[in-house]
Scaffold this motif. Structure first.
Motif, mmCIF file in Angstrom:
data_model
loop_
_atom_site.group_PDB
_atom_site.id
_atom_site.type_symbol
_atom_site.label_atom_id
_atom_site.label_comp_id
_atom_site.label_asym_id
_atom_site.label_seq_id
_atom_site.Cartn_x
_atom_site.Cartn_y
_atom_site.Cartn_z
ATOM 1 N N LEU A 18 66.097 -32.321 140.750
ATOM 2 C CA LEU A 18 64.733 -33.294 140.482
ATOM 3 C C LEU A 18 63.650 -32.574 140.809
ATOM 4 O O LEU A 18 62.825 -32.421 140.274
ATOM 5 C CB LEU A 18 64.872 -34.156 141.582
ATOM 6 N N ARG A 19 63.742 -31.540 142.043
ATOM 7 C CA ARG A 19 62.506 -30.692 142.268
ATOM 8 C C ARG A 19 62.264 -29.765 141.223
ATOM 9 O O ARG A 19 61.111 -29.439 140.877
ATOM 10 C CB ARG A 19 62.778 -29.857 143.711
ATOM 11 N N GLN A 21 62.721 -30.165 137.881
ATOM 12 C CA GLN A 21 62.180 -30.708 136.960
ATOM 13 C C GLN A 21 60.849 -31.107 137.307
ATOM 14 O O GLN A 21 59.806 -31.253 136.414
ATOM 15 C CB GLN A 21 63.053 -32.300 136.660
ATOM 16 N N LEU A 22 60.415 -31.633 138.458
ATOM 17 C CA LEU A 22 59.263 -32.030 139.036
ATOM 18 C C LEU A 22 58.357 -30.768 138.702
ATOM 19 O O LEU A 22 57.188 -30.896 138.304
ATOM 20 C CB LEU A 22 59.225 -32.649 140.228
ATOM 21 N N GLU A 23 58.845 -29.764 139.368
ATOM 22 C CA GLU A 23 57.898 -28.524 139.184
ATOM 23 C C GLU A 23 57.845 -27.822 137.687
ATOM 24 O O GLU A 23 56.573 -27.599 137.315
ATOM 25 C CB GLU A 23 58.705 -27.361 140.019
ATOM 26 N N SER A 25 57.393 -30.107 135.105
ATOM 27 C CA SER A 25 56.446 -30.827 134.608
ATOM 28 C C SER A 25 55.253 -30.682 135.053
ATOM 29 O O SER A 25 54.136 -30.631 134.550
ATOM 30 C CB SER A 25 56.770 -32.192 135.162
ATOM 31 N N ALA A 26 55.035 -30.266 136.535
ATOM 32 C CA ALA A 26 53.584 -29.960 137.148
ATOM 33 C C ALA A 26 53.358 -28.647 136.360
ATOM 34 O O ALA A 26 51.983 -28.578 136.199
ATOM 35 C CB ALA A 26 54.018 -29.807 138.609
ATOM 36 N N LEU A 33 52.874 -29.395 142.725
ATOM 37 C CA LEU A 33 53.803 -30.246 142.878
ATOM 38 C C LEU A 33 53.512 -31.606 143.446
ATOM 39 O O LEU A 33 53.914 -32.943 142.964
ATOM 40 C CB LEU A 33 54.953 -29.544 143.533
ATOM 41 N N GLU A 36 51.768 -33.903 141.104
ATOM 42 C CA GLU A 36 52.707 -34.273 140.140
ATOM 43 C C GLU A 36 53.435 -35.615 140.724
ATOM 44 O O GLU A 36 53.731 -36.610 140.057
ATOM 45 C CB GLU A 36 53.896 -33.319 139.678
ATOM 46 N N ILE A 37 54.084 -35.540 141.691
ATOM 47 C CA ILE A 37 54.522 -36.413 142.725
ATOM 48 C C ILE A 37 53.891 -37.724 142.856
ATOM 49 O O ILE A 37 54.204 -38.904 142.426
ATOM 50 C CB ILE A 37 55.076 -35.969 143.991
ATOM 51 N N ARG A 40 53.328 -39.450 139.481
ATOM 52 C CA ARG A 40 54.522 -40.026 138.943
ATOM 53 C C ARG A 40 54.716 -41.463 139.920
ATOM 54 O O ARG A 40 55.052 -42.492 139.158
ATOM 55 C CB ARG A 40 55.707 -39.266 139.311
#
Length: 128
Positions: A18-19, A21-23, A25-26, A33, A36-37, A40
């Motif tokens: 998950l991290r 994916q988030l990184e 996307s960011a 990061l 991004e969090i 979302r």
């Protein structure tokens, strides 16, 4: 003192996938990061209609297809360049030096084209 100093930090544990994916996307969105969090989480509390969700998904897929098209074009040009260098080196001692580079670029191009095709299929499914 700014507002951000008044907000207490909250450590969060999450699966590595998950991290990642988030990184990613960011990075694609040119933000941190943390940003991004926050984005979302904020979005998750926004009421959205089904139409808005579909439009957002379509827009995201369109951006992904455009990015992949640019990346594909870059790799195609690199492959063409390497192939011309390999042809020019034919019959010389440098003849075999381009093989690994050509293979690496060709594999990357294939991966990108597969991703682009999958994104295009997902986009087409939204339209139908």
């Amino acid at each position: 003192m700014t507002d951000r100093h008044q907000i207490s930090p909250y450590p969060i544990r999450m699966p590595a996938e998950l991290r990642d994916q988030l990184e990613e996307s960011a990075r694609k969105g040119s933000r941190s990061l943390h940003a991004e969090i926050i984005s979302r989480l904020t979005t998750s509390f926004s009421p959205r209609t089904l139409d808005e969700v579909e439009v957002a998904k379509a827009d995201e897929l369109d951006r992904e297809i455009a990015r992949l098209s640019m990346e594909s074009s870059k790799h195609s040009r690199a492959l063409d360049f390497l192939m011309s260098k390999a042809k020019a080196a034919a019959g010389t001692e440098d003849e075999d030096s381009f093989g690994p580079q050509i293979l690496e670029v060709a594999e990357a191009l294939g991966r990108i084209e597969r991703e682009k095709f999958q994104a295009m299929m997902r986009r087409e499914m939204l339209d139908n």
